[in-house]
Design an enzyme around this catalytic site. Structure first.
Site, PDB file in Angstrom:
ATOM      1  N   TRP A 100      23.384  29.727 -33.930  1.00 21.01           N
ATOM      2  CA  TRP A 100      23.640  31.128 -34.273  1.00 21.01           C
ATOM      3  C   TRP A 100      23.437  32.036 -33.078  1.00 21.01           C
ATOM      4  O   TRP A 100      24.151  33.046 -32.917  1.00 21.01           O
ATOM      5  CB  TRP A 100      22.760  31.546 -35.456  1.00 21.01           C
ATOM      6  CG  TRP A 100      23.144  30.811 -36.698  1.00 21.01           C
ATOM      7  CD1 TRP A 100      22.449  29.808 -37.319  1.00 21.01           C
ATOM      8  CD2 TRP A 100      24.353  30.966 -37.442  1.00 21.01           C
ATOM      9  NE1 TRP A 100      23.148  29.341 -38.403  1.00 21.01           N
ATOM     10  CE2 TRP A 100      24.319  30.040 -38.505  1.00 21.01           C
ATOM     11  CE3 TRP A 100      25.457  31.807 -37.314  1.00 21.01           C
ATOM     12  CZ2 TRP A 100      25.339  29.933 -39.427  1.00 21.01           C
ATOM     13  CZ3 TRP A 100      26.491  31.700 -38.245  1.00 21.01           C
ATOM     14  CH2 TRP A 100      26.422  30.769 -39.289  1.00 21.01           C
ATOM     15  N   ASP A 164      17.091  38.395 -34.301  1.00 18.92           N
ATOM     16  CA  ASP A 164      17.724  37.856 -35.498  1.00 18.92           C
ATOM     17  C   ASP A 164      16.652  37.068 -36.241  1.00 18.92           C
ATOM     18  O   ASP A 164      16.244  35.994 -35.809  1.00 18.92           O
ATOM     19  CB  ASP A 164      18.895  36.950 -35.100  1.00 18.92           C
ATOM     20  CG  ASP A 164      19.564  36.279 -36.288  1.00 18.92           C
ATOM     21  OD1 ASP A 164      19.085  36.442 -37.430  1.00 18.92           O
ATOM     22  OD2 ASP A 164      20.563  35.560 -36.068  1.00 18.92           O
ATOM     23  N   LYS A 188      18.041  33.573 -47.328  1.00 16.10           N
ATOM     24  CA  LYS A 188      17.207  32.434 -46.980  1.00 16.10           C
ATOM     25  C   LYS A 188      15.761  32.634 -47.432  1.00 16.10           C
ATOM     26  O   LYS A 188      15.230  31.803 -48.157  1.00 16.10           O
ATOM     27  CB  LYS A 188      17.284  32.161 -45.474  1.00 16.10           C
ATOM     28  CG  LYS A 188      18.692  31.763 -45.033  1.00 16.10           C
ATOM     29  CD  LYS A 188      18.760  31.431 -43.556  1.00 16.10           C
ATOM     30  CE  LYS A 188      20.187  31.131 -43.108  1.00 16.10           C
ATOM     31  NZ  LYS A 188      20.716  29.878 -43.656  1.00 16.10           N
TER      32      LYS A 188
END
Length: 353
Positions: A100, A164, A188
């Site tokens: 990511w 992030d 998540k």
């Protein structure tokens, strides 16, 4: 009953599922589902304000840190961050720690920023960082779901630090004052797919570039209270339910972090004691959220996957880019479920090792 170890969307606590079911057709005595109420009506305005305040309280944010509840996932933030915090051609630094992080880097390059990779390692956390003093910001992904690595401490940075935290926000205590911006999609650790939490301190807002399209300007959403256009109301509602669970049932981030460390510790201990399975991640880089592991005997991979599913242990296949196995131990996964998984791994080895 299935055991949910998927990497996302993730397991929700049973009590949260029960609350959603009970309130589904009558939200806070309105006689309507939260999905039916206008985003301009007071019940939704109150929902937005309460959710923002609960995030602020649980994370210990400063009173002037704005909390946004946006759509577009982390992927939209890959572009919004360089758009807001830099201009074309300006230097921006990134740490490439995995799948990511690499996508965030590519998005900044597509926007013609002067991208510099200040550190790179996918199978461990980078240690030697080369951060440019004139960089507009340094971007880091705090937990790497694909490779199973996680920053145990916050990297030191001479420039504004952007994080992030999509896969570990509100899973542990952090010093939020160290960050210029934090973002995390919710599916998540703290909710359902559809909403992304973005924390923009007041000082960071001074960095925002002029002339942006209004939708991509953080100030637009700050001024509108995350209600510039129709927000993902149901997803935000689920986040509030999760925040209430985290605060009232778990007891806050100190307890949540202790539980998460216990869960991960048990599974890593099981893998380290195995001769059939192993975790390739060095101990100081291991993630509490995503435990990746491999086997010394590739022939047993399909057998393990089949037997695990038959036992109700779901979502253990590794990411398509890596292979192997992965167990995601997000906030709602219980210690008892991890004990079941650890026992299954031990029993499987006795049969096939």
């Amino acid at each position: 009953m299935p055991y949910n170890f998927y990497a996302g969307p993730c397991k929700l606590p049973e009590s949260v599922i029960e609350r959603i079911r009970n309130e589904f057709t009558d939200y806070r005595g309105s006689g309507m589902s939260v999905m039916e109420i206008s985003h301009r009506a007071q019940p939704v305005l109150d929902l937005l304000e309460r959710t923002q305040e609960k995030i602020r309280r649980l994370m210990g944010l400063a009173v002037d840190d704005d909390v946004l509840l946006l759509q577009g996932g982390g992927t939209l933030q890959f572009s919004m961050i360089p758009m807001n915090l830099s201009a074309a051609g300006e230097p921006v630094d990134y740490i490439d720690s995995g799948y990511w992080a690499a996508k965030a880097i590519e998005a900044a390059r597509q926007l013609e920023r002067d991208v510099h990779v200040a550190g790179k390692a996918h199978d461990t956390i980078p240690t030697a960082l080369d951060i440019r003093a004139d960089a507009r910001y340094l971007h880091v992904c705090t937990n790497n779901t694909v490779m199973g690595t996680q920053w145990q401490g916050i990297p030191k940075s001479p420039v504004p630090l952007v994080a992030d935290m999509s896969s570990d926000i509100l899973s542990r205590n952090i010093d939020t004052g160290r960050f210029a911006l934090i973002y995390a999609h919710a599916q998540k650790t703290i909710g359902a797919a559809g909403v992304t939490v973005v924390i923009v301190p007041r000082k960071t807002q001074e960095m925002i570039q002029p002339g942006l399209p209004s939708f991509f300007d953080y100030r637009t959403h700050i001024d509108a209270g995350s209600n510039h256009h129709t927000p993902p109301v149901f997803a935000i509602y689920v986040v509030e339910c999760m925040l209430d669970w985290l605060e009232k049932e778990i007891g806050g981030l100190d307890t949540m972090e202790t539980l998460n460390r216990q869960k991960a510790g048990l599974l890593y201990k099981t893998l380290d004691a195995s001769t059939l399975f192993h975790c390739p991640v060095p101990s100081k880089s291991r993630s509490m959220m995503n435990v990746v592991f491999d086997t010394v005997n590739p022939k047993i991979v399909p057998i393990f996957n089949q037997k695990a599913e038959e036992a109700g242990l779901l979502g253990l296949q590794g990411h398509r880019s890596r292979g192997g196995f992965r167990a995601s131990l997000y906030n709602a996964v219980t210690p008892e479920e991890v004990e079941t998984l650890a026992g299954f791994i031990t029993d499987f080895e006795h049969c096939y090792g």
